[in-house]
Write a protein that holds these residues in place. Sequence first.
Motif, PDB file in Angstrom:
ATOM      1  N   GLY A 170       0.664  -0.965   0.012  1.00  0.00           N
ATOM      2  CA  GLY A 170      -0.061   0.072   0.122  1.00  0.00           C
ATOM      3  C   GLY A 170       0.989   1.201  -0.070  1.00  0.00           C
ATOM      4  O   GLY A 170       0.171   2.322  -0.211  1.00  0.00           O
ATOM      5  N   GLU A 171       2.097   1.046   0.231  1.00  0.00           N
ATOM      6  CA  GLU A 171       2.976   2.398   0.321  1.00  0.00           C
ATOM      7  C   GLU A 171       3.611   2.592  -1.150  1.00  0.00           C
ATOM      8  O   GLU A 171       4.073   1.530  -1.762  1.00  0.00           O
ATOM      9  CB  GLU A 171       4.053   2.188   1.318  1.00  0.00           C
ATOM     10  CG  GLU A 171       3.458   2.052   2.640  1.00  0.00           C
ATOM     11  CD  GLU A 171       4.740   2.472   3.779  1.00  0.00           C
ATOM     12  OE1 GLU A 171       5.579   3.193   3.459  1.00  0.00           O
ATOM     13  OE2 GLU A 171       4.703   1.785   4.798  1.00  0.00           O
ATOM     14  N   LYS A 172       3.754   3.721  -1.525  1.00  0.00           N
ATOM     15  CA  LYS A 172       4.157   4.242  -2.786  1.00  0.00           C
ATOM     16  C   LYS A 172       5.730   4.551  -2.895  1.00  0.00           C
ATOM     17  O   LYS A 172       5.978   5.519  -2.077  1.00  0.00           O
ATOM     18  CB  LYS A 172       3.351   5.223  -3.601  1.00  0.00           C
ATOM     19  CG  LYS A 172       3.889   5.546  -5.018  1.00  0.00           C
ATOM     20  CD  LYS A 172       3.011   6.613  -5.529  1.00  0.00           C
ATOM     21  CE  LYS A 172       3.588   7.013  -7.032  1.00  0.00           C
ATOM     22  NZ  LYS A 172       3.644   5.894  -7.940  1.00  0.00           N
ATOM     23  N   ALA A 173       6.417   3.813  -3.547  1.00  0.00           N
ATOM     24  CA  ALA A 173       8.004   4.291  -3.230  1.00  0.00           C
ATOM     25  C   ALA A 173       8.342   5.103  -4.504  1.00  0.00           C
ATOM     26  O   ALA A 173       7.905   5.280  -5.370  1.00  0.00           O
ATOM     27  CB  ALA A 173       8.526   2.976  -3.761  1.00  0.00           C
ATOM     28  N   SER A 174       9.249   6.095  -4.058  1.00  0.00           N
ATOM     29  CA  SER A 174       9.808   7.276  -4.851  1.00  0.00           C
ATOM     30  C   SER A 174      11.059   6.371  -5.276  1.00  0.00           C
ATOM     31  O   SER A 174      12.093   5.882  -4.635  1.00  0.00           O
ATOM     32  CB  SER A 174      10.408   8.365  -4.066  1.00  0.00           C
ATOM     33  OG  SER A 174       9.202   9.151  -3.426  1.00  0.00           O
ATOM     34  N   ILE A 175      11.199   6.433  -6.793  1.00  0.00           N
ATOM     35  CA  ILE A 175      12.334   5.603  -7.343  1.00  0.00           C
ATOM     36  C   ILE A 175      13.366   6.840  -7.704  1.00  0.00           C
ATOM     37  O   ILE A 175      13.256   7.819  -8.548  1.00  0.00           O
ATOM     38  CB  ILE A 175      11.869   4.908  -8.419  1.00  0.00           C
ATOM     39  CG1 ILE A 175      11.004   3.791  -7.959  1.00  0.00           C
ATOM     40  CG2 ILE A 175      13.054   4.170  -9.189  1.00  0.00           C
ATOM     41  CD1 ILE A 175      10.392   3.105  -9.146  1.00  0.00           C
ATOM     42  N   PHE A 176      14.911   6.488  -7.422  1.00  0.00           N
ATOM     43  CA  PHE A 176      15.844   7.400  -7.970  1.00  0.00           C
ATOM     44  C   PHE A 176      16.957   6.513  -8.846  1.00  0.00           C
ATOM     45  O   PHE A 176      17.042   5.247  -8.527  1.00  0.00           O
ATOM     46  CB  PHE A 176      16.658   7.929  -6.583  1.00  0.00           C
ATOM     47  CG  PHE A 176      15.871   8.589  -5.692  1.00  0.00           C
ATOM     48  CD1 PHE A 176      15.080   9.922  -6.100  1.00  0.00           C
ATOM     49  CD2 PHE A 176      15.676   8.303  -4.589  1.00  0.00           C
ATOM     50  CE1 PHE A 176      14.426  10.528  -5.339  1.00  0.00           C
ATOM     51  CE2 PHE A 176      14.826   8.878  -3.605  1.00  0.00           C
ATOM     52  CZ  PHE A 176      14.302  10.026  -3.820  1.00  0.00           C
ATOM     53  N   GLN A 177      17.249   6.944  -9.878  1.00  0.00           N
ATOM     54  CA  GLN A 177      18.153   6.223 -10.662  1.00  0.00           C
ATOM     55  C   GLN A 177      19.401   6.966 -11.003  1.00  0.00           C
ATOM     56  O   GLN A 177      19.704   8.177 -10.808  1.00  0.00           O
ATOM     57  CB  GLN A 177      17.645   5.967 -12.054  1.00  0.00           C
ATOM     58  CG  GLN A 177      16.133   5.260 -12.387  1.00  0.00           C
ATOM     59  CD  GLN A 177      15.532   5.504 -13.604  1.00  0.00           C
ATOM     60  OE1 GLN A 177      15.610   6.556 -14.303  1.00  0.00           O
ATOM     61  NE2 GLN A 177      15.033   4.348 -14.095  1.00  0.00           N
ATOM     62  N   GLY A 178      20.794   6.038 -11.338  1.00  0.00           N
ATOM     63  CA  GLY A 178      21.839   6.761 -11.395  1.00  0.00           C
ATOM     64  C   GLY A 178      22.819   6.945 -10.034  1.00  0.00           C
ATOM     65  O   GLY A 178      22.021   6.747  -9.027  1.00  0.00           O
ATOM     66  N   SER A 179      23.927   7.092 -10.047  1.00  0.00           N
ATOM     67  CA  SER A 179      24.795   7.350  -8.888  1.00  0.00           C
ATOM     68  C   SER A 179      25.145   8.780  -8.898  1.00  0.00           C
ATOM     69  O   SER A 179      25.581   9.329 -10.082  1.00  0.00           O
ATOM     70  CB  SER A 179      25.935   6.516  -8.811  1.00  0.00           C
ATOM     71  OG  SER A 179      25.439   5.110  -9.057  1.00  0.00           O
ATOM     72  N   PRO A 180      25.492   9.527  -7.625  1.00  0.00           N
ATOM     73  CA  PRO A 180      25.116   8.923  -6.409  1.00  0.00           C
ATOM     74  C   PRO A 180      23.733   9.284  -6.274  1.00  0.00           C
ATOM     75  O   PRO A 180      23.066   9.746  -6.864  1.00  0.00           O
ATOM     76  CB  PRO A 180      25.816   9.861  -5.556  1.00  0.00           C
ATOM     77  CG  PRO A 180      25.952  11.187  -6.205  1.00  0.00           C
ATOM     78  CD  PRO A 180      25.962  10.757  -7.883  1.00  0.00           C
TER      79      PRO A 180
END
Length: 249
Positions: free
Chosen positions: A229-239
């Motif tokens: 039920g929780e929506k994740a925030s997605i981050f790509q690449g580094s750092p």
Amino acid sequence: MLAILLFVTFLGMSAGEECNELQDPIKRDQGLGPFNVSRVERSESGIEGKLVPISEASHPFKNAFYEGDSYVVNYAVREGRPGDVVYYWQGAKSNVWEKGASAILAVQLDTSIGGGAIQSRVEMGKEPLHFISMFGGTFVTLQGGVEKNEAETDTDGTMLFKVTSQCNKAGFGTPITRTQQVDENKASLNDEDVFILKTPTSLFIFQAEGASDEEIAIAPKVAENLFPGEKASIFQGSPPPAIFTDALN
């Protein structure tokens, strides 16, 4: 460029892992059959072991085992069969007594259901593809466990998980992807895997620069199983962004 160099400096590179060569104990089965899971615990006498079926109270996280425990899993290829494989999974921090008891209890369970099942020992971090497939690829190992009926688990509201894919030389060669709870600090990060971070208020997924397609694909499913039920925030690449690293030690 400077930010990336600093990131690599304190995170380092993930060491390459050897390919899995462990064959599945059962062939031509995709792990879609029914199964049940019990944790190995001490009996009232404190000498013999017993199997305690897991529940939402003892295992609030779906498809997850504690690294400090051992478990016995009875799997059948289809409904109506007593069992075809009896796995006994041993956590990396499970004690000698628990590991020994898991093997004995697996034999006893097999005997009680007719003695026709394959008994298969599974070490944490070396789970074969069939075992992982039983959980839809979302199998997770958690820090902590139960010792002498006292639970030691993560309760501070912040949890970090590493999703890692391993090449596979067994069977059809499908990569094996595993998820493990790791220490919630910056040193646990690298630029080759995917990480799931749960804080008291947010859920994040960080796809590092060198993450594999398998890791990227399975991480949202793992996050949904762990925190439905929780929506994740997605981050790509580094750092990773500061909002991610600021939550770590």
